[in-house]
Design a protein around this motif. Structure first.
Motif: not given
Length: 116
Positions: A32-53
């Motif tokens: 989590l980090a503040e972005n100094k805007t009125a938006d809520l932004r999302l990022g998703i990371s799923v590595s190859k260790k989790v499984g296939n595509s």
């Protein structure tokens, strides 16, 4: 409900990671980090260790949908990154949503109405 604003560039992800404000549970890690805007932004990371595509994309869709359905309960002005852990593989929507909301409660970014 509005559109989900996404973190897409590596620089945006690195800025959130550098803040080192993170918490995790069995299925997800949340940065989590503040972005100094009125938006809520999302990022998703799923590595190859989790499984296939197919598995990785399914988890990303579950996280995105959980976020979309609950985004009105979040405070705005934050960049959020969810990183899926290998134990999330094979879990259903309710488990992922529960893990996500738990992390949001721990970070204190849920609005007062939802956290009661």
């Amino acid at each position: 409900m509005g559109k989900i604003h996404s973190l897409k560039k590596s620089v945006e992800f690195q800025r959130v990671y550098r803040r080192r404000r993170s918490l995790g549970n069995k299925y997800l890690v949340m940065y989590l980090a503040e972005n100094k805007t009125a938006d809520l932004r999302l990022g998703i990371s799923v590595s190859k260790k989790v499984g296939n595509s197919v598995v990785r994309h399914r988890l990303a869709r579950l996280i995105r949908e959980s976020f979309r359905l609950n985004m009105d309960a979040f405070r705005t002005g934050y960049d959020i990154i969810f990183v899926a852990r290998p134990s999330a593989k094979g879990q259903g929507y309710t488990e992922i949503e529960s893990a996500m909301l738990n992390l949001c409660r721990m970070h204190g970014i849920l609005s007062l109405e939802e956290s009661k």
